[in-house]
Motif scaffolding. Structure first.
Motif, PDB file in Angstrom:
ATOM      1  N   ALA A 174      69.613  16.796  13.693  1.00  0.00           N
ATOM      2  CA  ALA A 174      69.907  16.918  12.305  1.00  0.00           C
ATOM      3  C   ALA A 174      71.110  17.271  12.984  1.00  0.00           C
ATOM      4  CB  ALA A 174      69.550  17.441  11.426  1.00  0.00           C
ATOM      5  N   ASP A 175      71.249  19.130  13.475  1.00  0.00           N
ATOM      6  CA  ASP A 175      72.325  19.820  14.389  1.00  0.00           C
ATOM      7  C   ASP A 175      73.178  19.094  14.810  1.00  0.00           C
ATOM      8  OD1 ASP A 175      70.909  21.822  13.105  1.00  0.00           O
ATOM      9  OD2 ASP A 175      70.151  22.970  15.086  1.00  0.00           O
ATOM     10  N   ARG A 176      72.969  18.174  15.840  1.00  0.00           N
ATOM     11  CA  ARG A 176      73.454  17.048  16.262  1.00  0.00           C
ATOM     12  C   ARG A 176      74.753  16.665  15.639  1.00  0.00           C
ATOM     13  NH1 ARG A 176      70.788  15.579  22.101  1.00  0.00           N
ATOM     14  NH2 ARG A 176      70.316  17.341  23.021  1.00  0.00           N
ATOM     15  N   LEU A 177      74.179  15.957  14.087  1.00  0.00           N
ATOM     16  CA  LEU A 177      74.285  15.119  13.769  1.00  0.00           C
ATOM     17  C   LEU A 177      75.933  15.887  12.849  1.00  0.00           C
ATOM     18  CD1 LEU A 177      74.846  12.015  12.633  1.00  0.00           C
ATOM     19  CD2 LEU A 177      73.228  12.633  11.206  1.00  0.00           C
ATOM     20  N   ALA A 178      75.416  17.170  11.863  1.00  0.00           N
ATOM     21  CA  ALA A 178      76.153  17.646  11.597  1.00  0.00           C
ATOM     22  C   ALA A 178      77.290  18.727  12.262  1.00  0.00           C
ATOM     23  CB  ALA A 178      75.586  19.247  11.182  1.00  0.00           C
ATOM     24  N   GLU A 179      77.595  18.574  13.710  1.00  0.00           N
ATOM     25  CA  GLU A 179      78.270  18.936  14.271  1.00  0.00           C
ATOM     26  C   GLU A 179      79.711  18.136  14.981  1.00  0.00           C
ATOM     27  OE1 GLU A 179      76.120  20.711  17.610  1.00  0.00           O
ATOM     28  OE2 GLU A 179      75.643  22.531  16.145  1.00  0.00           O
ATOM     29  N   ARG A 180      79.435  16.388  15.382  1.00  0.00           N
ATOM     30  CA  ARG A 180      79.141  15.872  15.304  1.00  0.00           C
ATOM     31  C   ARG A 180      80.574  15.074  14.040  1.00  0.00           C
ATOM     32  NH1 ARG A 180      75.249  11.212  18.276  1.00  0.00           N
ATOM     33  NH2 ARG A 180      74.869  12.779  19.360  1.00  0.00           N
ATOM     34  N   ARG A 181      79.668  15.731  12.720  1.00  0.00           N
ATOM     35  CA  ARG A 181      80.850  15.117  11.310  1.00  0.00           C
ATOM     36  C   ARG A 181      81.987  16.360  10.970  1.00  0.00           C
ATOM     37  NH1 ARG A 181      80.551  15.551   5.604  1.00  0.00           N
ATOM     38  NH2 ARG A 181      82.298  14.259   4.895  1.00  0.00           N
ATOM     39  N   MET A 182      81.342  17.346  11.116  1.00  0.00           N
ATOM     40  CA  MET A 182      82.401  18.339  11.484  1.00  0.00           C
ATOM     41  C   MET A 182      83.949  18.688  13.023  1.00  0.00           C
ATOM     42  SD  MET A 182      80.721  22.218  10.556  1.00  0.00           S
ATOM     43  CE  MET A 182      78.985  22.038  11.267  1.00  0.00           C
ATOM     44  N   ALA A 183      83.348  17.711  13.996  1.00  0.00           N
ATOM     45  CA  ALA A 183      84.235  17.783  15.050  1.00  0.00           C
ATOM     46  C   ALA A 183      85.515  16.374  14.773  1.00  0.00           C
ATOM     47  CB  ALA A 183      83.679  17.427  16.289  1.00  0.00           C
ATOM     48  N   ASP A 184      84.461  15.524  14.454  1.00  0.00           N
ATOM     49  CA  ASP A 184      85.378  14.608  14.506  1.00  0.00           C
ATOM     50  C   ASP A 184      86.381  14.223  12.966  1.00  0.00           C
ATOM     51  OD1 ASP A 184      83.678  13.249  16.358  1.00  0.00           O
ATOM     52  OD2 ASP A 184      82.447  11.489  15.030  1.00  0.00           O
ATOM     53  N   VAL A 185      85.420  14.772  11.520  1.00  0.00           N
ATOM     54  CA  VAL A 185      86.675  14.855  10.687  1.00  0.00           C
ATOM     55  C   VAL A 185      87.479  15.967  10.842  1.00  0.00           C
ATOM     56  CG1 VAL A 185      86.507  14.890   8.320  1.00  0.00           C
ATOM     57  CG2 VAL A 185      84.920  13.197   9.302  1.00  0.00           C
ATOM     58  N   GLY A 186      86.869  17.178  11.428  1.00  0.00           N
ATOM     59  CA  GLY A 186      87.848  18.835  11.530  1.00  0.00           C
ATOM     60  C   GLY A 186      89.029  18.127  12.132  1.00  0.00           C
ATOM     61  N   ARG A 187      88.807  17.314  13.398  1.00  0.00           N
ATOM     62  CA  ARG A 187      90.015  17.297  14.190  1.00  0.00           C
ATOM     63  C   ARG A 187      91.516  15.704  13.831  1.00  0.00           C
ATOM     64  NH1 ARG A 187      91.894  12.783  17.008  1.00  0.00           N
ATOM     65  NH2 ARG A 187      90.106  11.522  16.598  1.00  0.00           N
ATOM     66  N   LEU A 188      90.593  14.876  12.367  1.00  0.00           N
ATOM     67  CA  LEU A 188      91.380  13.901  11.499  1.00  0.00           C
ATOM     68  C   LEU A 188      92.323  15.232  10.848  1.00  0.00           C
ATOM     69  CD1 LEU A 188      89.541  11.182  10.545  1.00  0.00           C
ATOM     70  CD2 LEU A 188      90.795  10.833  12.701  1.00  0.00           C
ATOM     71  N   ARG A 189      91.305  16.072  10.495  1.00  0.00           N
ATOM     72  CA  ARG A 189      92.102  16.709   9.028  1.00  0.00           C
ATOM     73  C   ARG A 189      93.619  18.203   9.922  1.00  0.00           C
ATOM     74  NH1 ARG A 189      90.602  18.138   4.285  1.00  0.00           N
ATOM     75  NH2 ARG A 189      90.041  20.937   5.235  1.00  0.00           N
ATOM     76  N   ALA A 190      93.226  18.461  11.361  1.00  0.00           N
ATOM     77  CA  ALA A 190      93.771  18.787  12.367  1.00  0.00           C
ATOM     78  C   ALA A 190      94.813  18.694  12.985  1.00  0.00           C
ATOM     79  CB  ALA A 190      93.402  19.874  12.976  1.00  0.00           C
ATOM     80  N   ILE A 191      94.545  16.956  13.033  1.00  0.00           N
ATOM     81  CA  ILE A 191      96.345  16.432  13.825  1.00  0.00           C
ATOM     82  C   ILE A 191      97.398  16.007  12.381  1.00  0.00           C
ATOM     83  CG2 ILE A 191      97.339  13.966  14.044  1.00  0.00           C
ATOM     84  CD1 ILE A 191      94.356  13.357  15.063  1.00  0.00           C
ATOM     85  N   HIS A 192      97.027  15.852  11.200  1.00  0.00           N
ATOM     86  CA  HIS A 192      98.118  16.045   9.723  1.00  0.00           C
ATOM     87  C   HIS A 192      98.391  17.621   9.188  1.00  0.00           C
ATOM     88  CE1 HIS A 192      98.258  11.807  11.105  1.00  0.00           C
ATOM     89  NE2 HIS A 192      97.102  11.410  11.075  1.00  0.00           N
TER      90      HIS A 192
END
Ligand code: NAI
Ligand code: K
Length: 353
Positions: free
Chosen positions: A335-353
């Protein structure tokens, strides 16, 4: 942003003080990777400022993970007001607090937690827009235990499917520890699904509720009797720490899925459960219906939409249990891994633009 957007620490921690009203608060923002940080305000007589700080850091981090797995476009935050609510809570103090929340300009949304209530949120809302968990008269969602229980039921169904091949709880013996707001709604769903419920509570009024509304529910003396009972599923719905060095070795259930926060008494218990072949559906995954309910207020509360989101706890739990098998780790780690992946993946997109 950096190449490693992992959960390195908190984004922001704000100390708030208003001498006139006696307000001392700390707002912890762990992550806004997925959106504004959402988490309640705990009003509690901490022994020290260090204790208040430790709690807010811990709780805000937990909210980031919970909100991420609930599929919300919200990050994780939490606040603590340091003091005895019965002594110091006042309109002025709550409004002073509301002004600090407003000063964060939407980076943090607050809600109810231990020691704060819907009526307090209405007072805080006189100073800030960034507050949920409001009264029904003010567009609030009302009692969040309704969807908390619905979500726990969905998580339990996913765990049952993982272990027995069918999500139905018909004929399963389910032990509910704590017949409070969530435990009562959960009992209703279980009875409707054809489960045999065994329950306990320390409050005689809760037992009376069961006798009156669900005469088929078997009642046992206390939580340790429930742990030792011949049950298939254990649902802790009272206090934290239900899974500890005493209860796990005695537990006869194959599945644990319940509403209580912080069920694992300490790190390592998830391993002990796995070693005993007990499937643990992580608490913060299955009890997210409550935060889903209050988060929905931000869009203008719609019960059916919120219920649909809480229903998806079934899919999320199933995904976590499969990931746990695939990666050979306990579900709590998956569960922790899945949460971290979503935060990292979507957070990365939000950081680009
Ligand atoms: P509640 O206070 O309405 O119910 C708790 C019940 O547990 C009470 O009936 C109490 O008498 C009983 N209890 C306390 N100690 C006990 C013990 N040692 N053995 C047996 N029963 C005991 O609380 P609620 O809202 O039902 O929440 C239950 C748990 O779920 C809490 O841990 C809470 O933090 C968690 N939770 C609740 C959410 C909500 O929306 N209400 C959301 C997420 C988590
Ligand atoms: K972070």
């Amino acid at each position: 942003s950096t190449d490693d957007p992992g959960p390195a620490g908190h984004e922001q921690v704000v100390f708030c003080q208003d001498r006139q009203s006696g307000l001392k608060a700390i707002i912890g923002i762990y992550s806004t990777a997925l959106g504004p940080a959402l988490g309640g305000t705990r009003f509690y007589p901490y022994a020290s400022e260090e204790a208040a700080l430790a709690d807010v850091l811990d709780l805000s981090r937990g909210m980031a993970y919970k909100n991420a797995l609930a599929g919300l476009d919200l990050g994780g935050g939490k606040a603590v007001i340091w003091g005895d609510p019965n002594q110091v809570k006042s309109e002025a103090l709550l409004r002073a607090y509301g002004r600090f929340v407003q000063s964060l300009a939407g980076r943090y949304y607050t809600a109810c937690d231990v020691g704060t209530y819907v009526a307090d949120m209405d007072v805080i809302a006189r100073e800030t827009r960034y507050v949920t968990g409001r009264s029904v008269e003010h567009g609030g969602a009302g009692d969040s235990s309704v969807l908390t229980a619905w979500g726990v039921f969905q998580g339990m169904r996913a765990a049952a499917e993982h272990v027995w091949g069918t999500p139905s709880l018909r004929g399963r013996r389910v032990g509910v520890a704590g017949l409070g707001k969530v435990g009562r709604h959960l009992t209703g769903h279980l009875v409707d699904d054809g489960a045999e419920v065994v329950a306990t509570d320390v409050d005689p009024r809760a037992l009376e509720w069961a006798r009156t509304n669900h005469p088929g529910v078997a009642l046992v003396a206390d939580a340790s009797a429930l742990v030792a009972a011949d049950i298939d599923v254990y649902a802790p719905c009272a206090l934290g720490g239900a899974l500890n060095d005493d209860t796990v070795p005695a537990l006869r259930a194959r599945v644990v899925a319940g509403a209580a926060n912080n069920q694992l008494a300490h790190p390592g218990i998830e391993k002990l459960l796995a070693d005993r072949g007990i499937l643990y559906a992580p608490d913060y995954v299955v009890n997210a219906g409550g935060v889903i309910q209050v988060a929905d207020e931000i869009e203008g509360f719609n019960f059916d939409r919120a219920k649909l989101r809480a229903t998806r706890i079934f899919d999320t739990t199933r995904q976590i249990l499969r990931l746990a098998d695939d990666e050979g780790v306990p579900p709590a780690v998956a569960a922790d891994r899945l949460a971290e992946r979503r935060m990292a993946d979507v957070g990365r997109l939000r950081a680009i633009h």
